[in-house]
Design a protein around this motif. Sequence first.
Motif, short mmCIF file in Angstrom:
data_model
loop_
_atom_site.label_atom_id
_atom_site.label_comp_id
_atom_site.label_asym_id
_atom_site.label_seq_id
_atom_site.Cartn_x
_atom_site.Cartn_y
_atom_site.Cartn_z
N LYS A 100 0.83 -1.21 0.00
CA LYS A 100 0.00 0.00 0.00
C LYS A 100 0.86 1.25 0.00
O LYS A 100 2.06 1.22 0.26
N THR A 101 0.23 2.38 -0.28
CA THR A 101 0.88 3.70 -0.25
C THR A 101 -0.04 4.64 0.53
O THR A 101 -1.25 4.63 0.32
N GLU A 102 0.54 5.43 1.41
CA GLU A 102 -0.20 6.43 2.18
C GLU A 102 0.51 7.77 2.05
O GLU A 102 1.71 7.82 1.80
N SER A 103 -0.23 8.85 2.29
CA SER A 103 0.31 10.20 2.12
C SER A 103 0.34 10.96 3.44
O SER A 103 -0.48 10.72 4.33
N SER A 104 1.26 11.92 3.50
CA SER A 104 1.33 12.83 4.64
C SER A 104 0.42 14.01 4.38
O SER A 104 -0.18 14.13 3.31
N LYS A 105 0.35 14.91 5.35
CA LYS A 105 -0.29 16.20 5.14
C LYS A 105 0.71 17.06 4.36
O LYS A 105 1.83 16.63 4.08
N GLU A 106 0.34 18.29 4.08
CA GLU A 106 1.28 19.22 3.44
C GLU A 106 2.33 19.64 4.47
O GLU A 106 1.99 19.98 5.60
N VAL A 107 3.60 19.60 4.05
CA VAL A 107 4.72 19.96 4.92
C VAL A 107 5.49 21.07 4.24
O VAL A 107 5.96 20.90 3.12
N THR A 108 5.63 22.21 4.91
CA THR A 108 6.41 23.31 4.36
C THR A 108 7.82 23.23 4.92
O THR A 108 8.02 23.24 6.14
N LEU A 109 8.80 23.12 4.01
CA LEU A 109 10.20 22.98 4.40
C LEU A 109 10.99 24.23 4.03
O LEU A 109 10.87 24.73 2.92
N LYS A 110 11.77 24.69 4.99
CA LYS A 110 12.65 25.84 4.77
C LYS A 110 14.07 25.34 4.59
O LYS A 110 14.36 24.18 4.86
N LYS A 111 14.96 26.21 4.13
CA LYS A 111 16.36 25.82 3.92
C LYS A 111 16.92 25.18 5.18
O LYS A 111 16.66 25.64 6.29
N GLY A 112 17.67 24.11 4.97
CA GLY A 112 18.29 23.41 6.09
C GLY A 112 18.46 21.94 5.79
O GLY A 112 18.19 21.47 4.69
N THR A 113 18.90 21.22 6.80
CA THR A 113 19.11 19.78 6.68
C THR A 113 18.16 19.07 7.62
O THR A 113 17.98 19.47 8.77
N TYR A 114 17.55 18.02 7.12
CA TYR A 114 16.59 17.22 7.86
C TYR A 114 17.03 15.76 7.79
O TYR A 114 17.86 15.38 6.97
N LYS A 115 16.43 14.96 8.64
CA LYS A 115 16.63 13.51 8.61
C LYS A 115 15.26 12.86 8.51
O LYS A 115 14.29 13.34 9.06
N TYR A 116 15.20 11.73 7.78
CA TYR A 116 13.97 10.97 7.70
C TYR A 116 14.27 9.50 7.93
O TYR A 116 15.36 9.02 7.60
N PHE A 117 13.32 8.80 8.55
CA PHE A 117 13.51 7.39 8.86
C PHE A 117 12.17 6.75 9.19
O PHE A 117 11.16 7.44 9.32
N CYS A 118 12.19 5.43 9.35
CA CYS A 118 11.01 4.69 9.78
C CYS A 118 11.38 3.89 11.02
O CYS A 118 12.24 3.01 10.96
N PRO A 119 10.75 4.17 12.16
CA PRO A 119 11.06 3.43 13.37
C PRO A 119 10.48 2.00 13.37
O PRO A 119 10.97 1.14 14.09
N PHE A 120 9.48 1.74 12.55
CA PHE A 120 8.83 0.43 12.53
C PHE A 120 9.60 -0.55 11.65
O PHE A 120 9.63 -1.74 11.91
N ASN A 121 10.20 -0.06 10.59
CA ASN A 121 11.01 -0.85 9.67
C ASN A 121 12.48 -0.76 10.08
O ASN A 121 13.34 -1.37 9.46
N GLU A 122 12.75 0.02 11.11
CA GLU A 122 14.09 0.24 11.67
C GLU A 122 15.12 0.60 10.59
O GLU A 122 16.16 -0.04 10.45
N THR A 123 14.80 1.65 9.83
CA THR A 123 15.72 2.12 8.81
C THR A 123 16.76 3.04 9.45
O THR A 123 16.54 3.58 10.53
N PRO A 124 17.89 3.24 8.77
CA PRO A 124 18.81 4.29 9.22
C PRO A 124 18.16 5.65 9.03
O PRO A 124 17.11 5.76 8.40
N GLU A 125 18.80 6.69 9.55
CA GLU A 125 18.35 8.06 9.29
C GLU A 125 19.00 8.51 7.99
O GLU A 125 20.22 8.45 7.84
N TYR A 126 18.16 8.97 7.06
CA TYR A 126 18.64 9.46 5.77
C TYR A 126 18.58 10.98 5.75
O TYR A 126 17.83 11.59 6.49
N THR A 127 19.37 11.58 4.85
CA THR A 127 19.48 13.03 4.79
C THR A 127 18.57 13.63 3.73
O THR A 127 18.52 13.15 2.59
N LEU A 128 17.89 14.70 4.11
CA LEU A 128 17.07 15.49 3.21
C LEU A 128 17.59 16.92 3.33
O LEU A 128 17.56 17.49 4.42
#
Length: 131
Positions: A100-128
């Motif tokens: 399946k595929t699910e969507s987030s709400k709208e997210v407004t991102l400003k300049k900078g560095t972020y990390k994304y990951f999944c705690p349930f699938n225990e992924t590493p933290e990736y860079t955005l």
Amino acid sequence: MKTIKNLIIGLFLVAFTLTATAQDKMAKADAVKTISLEQTKGEFTQKKLTLSEGTYIFKVSNNNAAPEVGLVLIEDGKDGSKPENHISEAYVSQMVKHGKTESSKEVTLKKGTYKYFCPFNETPEYTLIVK
């Protein structure tokens, strides 16, 4: 005569307001971009993202990664284990089940560095990175 003139002006103003509102909604819809992320066992297939400032919707797909997966987005340097550091708008609307595929709400991102990951699938933290 004055009443007809006022009626015509009133109709013009209503039409102008409706047109301007519709154009605003269309411009906003065009400004929101969709980022598709896929999870497989233990990882996201997208290891790094570089985006421009703006508003995004994240679509997360579960490709037999785990029974249910999700998405956590945090500012770089913040502790991802603390929910108060999560950008909650980036959470998917519901847990993503196999295939399946699910969507987030709208997210407004400003300049900078972020990390994304999944705690349930225990992924590493990736860079955005947002430029």
